[in-house]
Design a protein around this motif. Structure first.
Motif, PDB file in Angstrom:
ATOM      1  N   UNK A  31       0.838  -1.192   0.000  1.00  0.00           N
ATOM      2  CA  UNK A  31       0.000   0.000   0.000  1.00  0.00           C
ATOM      3  C   UNK A  31       0.879   1.249   0.000  1.00  0.00           C
ATOM      4  N   UNK A  32       0.261   2.387  -0.210  1.00  0.00           N
ATOM      5  CA  UNK A  32       0.997   3.644  -0.138  1.00  0.00           C
ATOM      6  C   UNK A  32       1.367   3.938   1.312  1.00  0.00           C
ATOM      7  N   UNK A  33       2.429   4.728   1.479  1.00  0.00           N
ATOM      8  CA  UNK A  33       2.782   5.198   2.809  1.00  0.00           C
ATOM      9  C   UNK A  33       3.576   4.229   3.656  1.00  0.00           C
ATOM     10  N   UNK A  62       7.550  -1.201   6.400  1.00  0.00           N
ATOM     11  CA  UNK A  62       6.496  -1.567   7.337  1.00  0.00           C
ATOM     12  C   UNK A  62       5.195  -0.883   6.922  1.00  0.00           C
ATOM     13  N   UNK A  63       4.097  -1.586   7.102  1.00  0.00           N
ATOM     14  CA  UNK A  63       2.794  -1.045   6.761  1.00  0.00           C
ATOM     15  C   UNK A  63       1.931  -2.111   6.114  1.00  0.00           C
ATOM     16  N   UNK A  64       0.913  -1.668   5.388  1.00  0.00           N
ATOM     17  CA  UNK A  64      -0.107  -2.581   4.876  1.00  0.00           C
ATOM     18  C   UNK A  64       0.229  -3.127   3.490  1.00  0.00           C
ATOM     19  N   UNK A 170      -8.246   1.221   8.820  1.00  0.00           N
ATOM     20  CA  UNK A 170      -7.101   1.155   9.706  1.00  0.00           C
ATOM     21  C   UNK A 170      -5.982   2.069   9.235  1.00  0.00           C
ATOM     22  N   UNK A 171      -5.320   2.699  10.181  1.00  0.00           N
ATOM     23  CA  UNK A 171      -4.053   3.367   9.949  1.00  0.00           C
ATOM     24  C   UNK A 171      -2.942   2.439  10.439  1.00  0.00           C
ATOM     25  N   UNK A 172      -1.713   2.795  10.139  1.00  0.00           N
ATOM     26  CA  UNK A 172      -0.589   1.954  10.551  1.00  0.00           C
ATOM     27  C   UNK A 172      -0.594   1.787  12.072  1.00  0.00           C
ATOM     28  N   UNK A 173      -0.282   0.575  12.508  1.00  0.00           N
ATOM     29  CA  UNK A 173      -0.233   0.217  13.927  1.00  0.00           C
ATOM     30  C   UNK A 173      -1.586   0.375  14.609  1.00  0.00           C
TER      31      UNK A 173
END
Length: 211
Positions: A31-33, A62-64, A170-173
């Motif tokens: 995903x982005x970000x 790290x992320x989605x 959801x946002x990260x974490x």
């Protein structure tokens, strides 16, 4: 020797390790970000996690992945919680969290021997159910995370859109959770899904499970 040079020496070129997980990336695109791992993070885990995963951290981060189906996580943030679930009194670098489902199921890497024996295990913080997924990190990413039954049963693929509509994406974490928690009498229905900090809620669930 730097981690980047060690990856190069071991696999021939910097992009080779992540290429081992190309089936995962094709099925579950980043995903982005995303936040790529720093050199310090890579060095900290170079002796404890497989190089293909470190390369994935380096090249993507790290992320989605896969429309928020699975989140690759920084072990620094989650390892103390995992060790609490595993009832470790001291740090255990042979048991490290590497991924999280939308509902907070922790997927963690287990180094089982110095001969390369390994697996990826899971722990459901809502029920304390745990077990082994497969006996290979590459198989976990490239095969296990591609099977429809696993996506439905462990990653909540069929409910993800409904949970996002109910509680927000959801946002990260972050993770979704039951409110109230199952251990406090929650019914586990979609009507009682909430969203919040994964590290905070995992710690709360651990306290409920061990109190």
């Amino acid at each position: 020797m730097g981690i980047f040079q060690r990856l190069y020496d071991r696999f021939g070129k910097p992009s080779a390790p992540a290429a081992e997980l190309q089936p995962f990336l094709q099925r579950h695109p980043p995903s982005a970000g995303l936040t790529p791992a720093t050199a310090d993070q890579l060095a900290r885990y170079a002796d404890h996690l497989p190089a293909p995963l470190l390369a994935l951290w380096q090249q993507h981060g790290f992320g989605f992945y896969g429309q928020r189906l699975v989140q690759l996580i920084d072990p620094d943030v989650y390892r103390d919680n995992l060790w609490g679930w595993l009832m470790r009194d001291e740090p255990d670098m042979d048991r490290l969290p590497i991924a999280l489902s939308a509902m907070g199921t922790i997927f963690y890497y287990r180094k089982l021997s110095e001969d390369g024996d390994e697996d990826v295990s899971f722990l459901n913080p809502h029920t304390s159910e745990s077990g082994c997924t497969v006996w290979s990190l590459a198989q976990f990413f490239n095969e296990w995370l591609g099977e429809a039954d696993n996506l439905a049963d462990y990653l909540h693929a069929k409910e993800l859109d409904a949970m996002a509509a109910r509680a927000g994406p959801l946002a990260r974490d972050q993770m979704y959770f039951h409110e109230p928690a199952l251990r406090l009498g929650g019914d586990g229905s979609l009507a009682h899904i909430a969203r919040g900090s994964a590290p905070v809620h995992l710690d709360l669930l651990l306290q409920l499970a061990t109190s």
